[in-house]
Design a protein around this motif. Structure first.
Motif, PDB file in Angstrom:
ATOM      1  N   UNK A   8      -4.086  18.448-106.201  1.00  0.00           N
ATOM      2  CA  UNK A   8      -4.185  19.806-105.350  1.00  0.00           C
ATOM      3  C   UNK A   8      -2.648  20.213-105.267  1.00  0.00           C
ATOM      4  N   UNK A   9      -1.533  19.288-104.610  1.00  0.00           N
ATOM      5  CA  UNK A   9      -0.283  19.812-104.666  1.00  0.00           C
ATOM      6  C   UNK A   9       0.473  19.917-105.818  1.00  0.00           C
ATOM      7  N   UNK A  11       2.962  20.724-108.306  1.00  0.00           N
ATOM      8  CA  UNK A  11       4.057  21.639-108.021  1.00  0.00           C
ATOM      9  C   UNK A  11       4.166  22.683-109.304  1.00  0.00           C
ATOM     10  N   UNK A  12       3.641  22.731-110.497  1.00  0.00           N
ATOM     11  CA  UNK A  12       3.594  23.715-111.501  1.00  0.00           C
ATOM     12  C   UNK A  12       2.579  24.473-110.958  1.00  0.00           C
ATOM     13  N   UNK A  13       1.601  24.353-110.227  1.00  0.00           N
ATOM     14  CA  UNK A  13       0.673  25.257-109.814  1.00  0.00           C
ATOM     15  C   UNK A  13       1.450  26.174-108.521  1.00  0.00           C
ATOM     16  N   UNK A  14       2.020  25.309-107.583  1.00  0.00           N
ATOM     17  CA  UNK A  14       2.342  26.174-106.638  1.00  0.00           C
ATOM     18  C   UNK A  14       3.914  26.695-106.333  1.00  0.00           C
ATOM     19  N   UNK A  15       4.668  26.162-107.097  1.00  0.00           N
ATOM     20  CA  UNK A  15       5.991  26.720-107.085  1.00  0.00           C
ATOM     21  C   UNK A  15       6.444  27.260-108.596  1.00  0.00           C
ATOM     22  N   UNK A  16       7.542  28.016-108.472  1.00  0.00           N
ATOM     23  CA  UNK A  16       7.998  28.289-109.847  1.00  0.00           C
ATOM     24  C   UNK A  16       8.673  27.324-110.579  1.00  0.00           C
ATOM     25  N   UNK A  19      11.118  24.221-109.833  1.00  0.00           N
ATOM     26  CA  UNK A  19      11.178  23.952-108.467  1.00  0.00           C
ATOM     27  C   UNK A  19      10.390  22.712-107.961  1.00  0.00           C
ATOM     28  N   UNK A  20      10.893  21.904-107.175  1.00  0.00           N
ATOM     29  CA  UNK A  20       9.890  20.655-106.860  1.00  0.00           C
ATOM     30  C   UNK A  20       9.674  20.637-105.136  1.00  0.00           C
ATOM     31  N   UNK A  32      12.463  24.619 -94.028  1.00  0.00           N
ATOM     32  CA  UNK A  32      11.583  25.114 -94.996  1.00  0.00           C
ATOM     33  C   UNK A  32      10.064  24.950 -94.378  1.00  0.00           C
ATOM     34  N   UNK A  33       9.228  25.982 -94.720  1.00  0.00           N
ATOM     35  CA  UNK A  33       7.793  25.584 -94.450  1.00  0.00           C
ATOM     36  C   UNK A  33       7.241  24.423 -94.985  1.00  0.00           C
ATOM     37  N   UNK A  34       6.419  23.749 -94.031  1.00  0.00           N
ATOM     38  CA  UNK A  34       5.735  22.550 -94.372  1.00  0.00           C
ATOM     39  C   UNK A  34       4.397  22.772 -94.102  1.00  0.00           C
ATOM     40  N   UNK A  35       3.527  22.353 -95.214  1.00  0.00           N
ATOM     41  CA  UNK A  35       2.178  22.291 -95.097  1.00  0.00           C
ATOM     42  C   UNK A  35       1.519  21.533 -93.741  1.00  0.00           C
ATOM     43  N   UNK A  36       2.069  20.847 -93.198  1.00  0.00           N
ATOM     44  CA  UNK A  36       1.624  19.960 -92.166  1.00  0.00           C
ATOM     45  C   UNK A  36       2.018  20.954 -90.738  1.00  0.00           C
ATOM     46  N   UNK A  37       2.756  21.802 -91.004  1.00  0.00           N
ATOM     47  CA  UNK A  37       3.060  22.782 -89.921  1.00  0.00           C
ATOM     48  C   UNK A  37       1.654  23.572 -89.293  1.00  0.00           C
ATOM     49  N   UNK A  38       0.924  23.809 -90.408  1.00  0.00           N
ATOM     50  CA  UNK A  38      -0.457  24.473 -90.197  1.00  0.00           C
ATOM     51  C   UNK A  38      -1.265  24.070 -89.441  1.00  0.00           C
ATOM     52  N   UNK A  39      -1.452  22.463 -89.139  1.00  0.00           N
ATOM     53  CA  UNK A  39      -2.186  21.815 -88.171  1.00  0.00           C
ATOM     54  C   UNK A  39      -1.911  22.351 -86.851  1.00  0.00           C
ATOM     55  N   UNK A  40      -0.834  22.829 -86.613  1.00  0.00           N
ATOM     56  CA  UNK A  40      -0.381  23.338 -85.286  1.00  0.00           C
ATOM     57  C   UNK A  40      -1.422  24.622 -84.888  1.00  0.00           C
ATOM     58  N   UNK A  41      -1.930  25.080 -85.865  1.00  0.00           N
ATOM     59  CA  UNK A  41      -2.608  26.541 -85.755  1.00  0.00           C
ATOM     60  C   UNK A  41      -4.062  26.321 -84.656  1.00  0.00           C
TER      61      UNK A  41
END
Length: 392
Positions: A8-9, A11-16, A19-20, A32-41
């Motif tokens: 799912x994560x 890097x070849x899908x999500x990032x240019x 970039x890793x 930088x934004x981190x995926x786990x930040x979204x749990x705060x929502x």
């Protein structure tokens, strides 16, 4: 499970290219934004919902009462065990054949039975007071986040030159203001997702549900791969019209007709200008062409732009409804003496209308002339159209 997460994560899908995820880890120099930040929502969405309940109870409701907005709802259908059984167990919209059968069984005329079903459907609708409180909450929150977004963006270089959304991408640090702006918006949409099932039901429930899903996905998607700069432009542009619509609704509920007419005209102009004009010229041009030129396409880039095109499709759908309603209002205003736009019920409204004369007629035995042939009040039992309004 680890294999699924790794897939799912990818890097070849999500990032240019080249970039890793390791390149976007937080350091002492940059965040930088981190995926786990979204749990705060999720806890924030719950807090927003609780704030809404307090706001509606202690601020919006007193304001509504001060404006003489009553808590009374639609007219209650008189108790009838036979009709209630049909309504709850069989159908809420009986066809002509069933109406004739009920008419013979109860010795009521068809018109009265149709009126009963209409009143029974409407009696579960919320009162004007409830609708005013909901609109006042949405107006207040939308105005707050829009004002915050404008204050934040006017200091940001990408507001004045959208190419800055892609310079040095994805190594763009996450500021505290940008993080707060994003979390508030994501949390608000999550709260709408949950409250939509308890809020006033409208005909475009499915479209609005799709809109909320796409919005949450877009916000989360753009946050994870650090497209937050262009995301802030999209948010602010779409927030620029929401509070005007809610203000127009509040004016309708308070019976300030001229104010609601003016606000609806302002909303229609700003909505179509922002979402049919500025959004594709300013935002889509940047995400499709400027990003291609500066960064280049990669898999998640395609997904992001497809989602934005879906949002634009929804914008076109709502613009069509607005134009349709405006044309209907204008045509009715020209039919006789000058008549201002009666914008208290839009194409999304679920409240059914009827003439006052009909509602005052008590159920009774069949009259000898139960139908007419003029096309307005025949066997359907009531007028299907009323004043052009936007009350939802």
């Amino acid at each position: 499970m680890a294999g699924i997460l790794a897939w799912f994560w990818n890097e070849r899908f999500w990032l240019p290219h080249n970039v890793t995820w390791a390149d976007l880890k937080n350091t002492e120099e940059a965040t930088f934004p981190q995926a786990e930040d979204l749990y705060l929502a999720f806890p924030l969405a719950f807090c927003i919902f609780m704030v809404r309940l307090i706001f509606e109870r202690f601020i919006a409701k007193p304001c509504a009462i001060a404006l003489n907005i009553q808590a009374s709802g639609p007219q209650i259908a008189q108790p009838n065990a036979i009709l209630e059984k049909v309504f709850t167990a069989i159908t809420k919209h009986p066809d002509e054949k069933r109406l004739e059968g009920l008419s013979k069984q109860l010795d009521w005329d068809v018109r009265s039975i149709q009126r009963w079903f209409r009143q029974r459907r409407n009696q579960e609708k919320p009162s004007t007071l409830t609708k005013f409180c909901e609109s006042m909450w949405r107006f207040s929150f939308s105005l707050y986040v829009f004002t915050y977004g404008v204050r934040f963006l006017k200091k940001s270089p990408w507001l004045w030159n959208t190419r800055h959304c892609w310079y040095n991408y994805p190594y763009q640090p996450l500021t505290a203001d940008l993080h707060y702006y994003y979390m508030m918006e994501v949390s608000f949409y999550w709260s709408l997702m949950f409250s939509q099932f308890t809020d006033i039901k409208r005909k475009d429930f499915g479209v609005m549900f799709l809109h909320h899903v796409v919005s949450i996905f877009l916000l989360s998607f753009s946050y994870v791969n650090n497209m937050a700069r262009i995301g802030t432009l999209i948010l602010c542009l779409h927030d620029s019209t929401d509070f005007i619509l809610e203000a127009a609704k509040m004016a309708v509920y308070a019976k300030f007709q001229k104010t609601s007419d003016l606000l609806f005209i302002m909303f229609a102009i700003s909505f179509i200008t922002a979402r049919i004009g500025i959004f594709p010229i300013w935002v889509l041009n940047s995400t499709l062409f400027e990003s291609w030129e500066i960064v280049g396409p990669y898999p998640s880039w395609w997904i992001f732009n497809l989602l934005l095109l879906l949002v634009q499709g929804l914008n076109c759908f709502w613009s069509y409804l607005i134009i349709k309603m405006a044309c209907k209002c204008i045509s009715r205003g020209k039919a006789g003496k000058w008549n201002p736009l009666h914008v208290s019920k839009d194409e999304r409204s679920d409240i059914e209308s009827s003439s006052d004369e009909e509602d005052s007629e008590p159920p009774g035995k069949k009259p000898h002339t139960a139908t007419t042939t003029n096309g307005t009040s025949g066997t359907n039992g009531y007028l299907l159209t009323g004043p052009c309004t936007m009350d939802d």
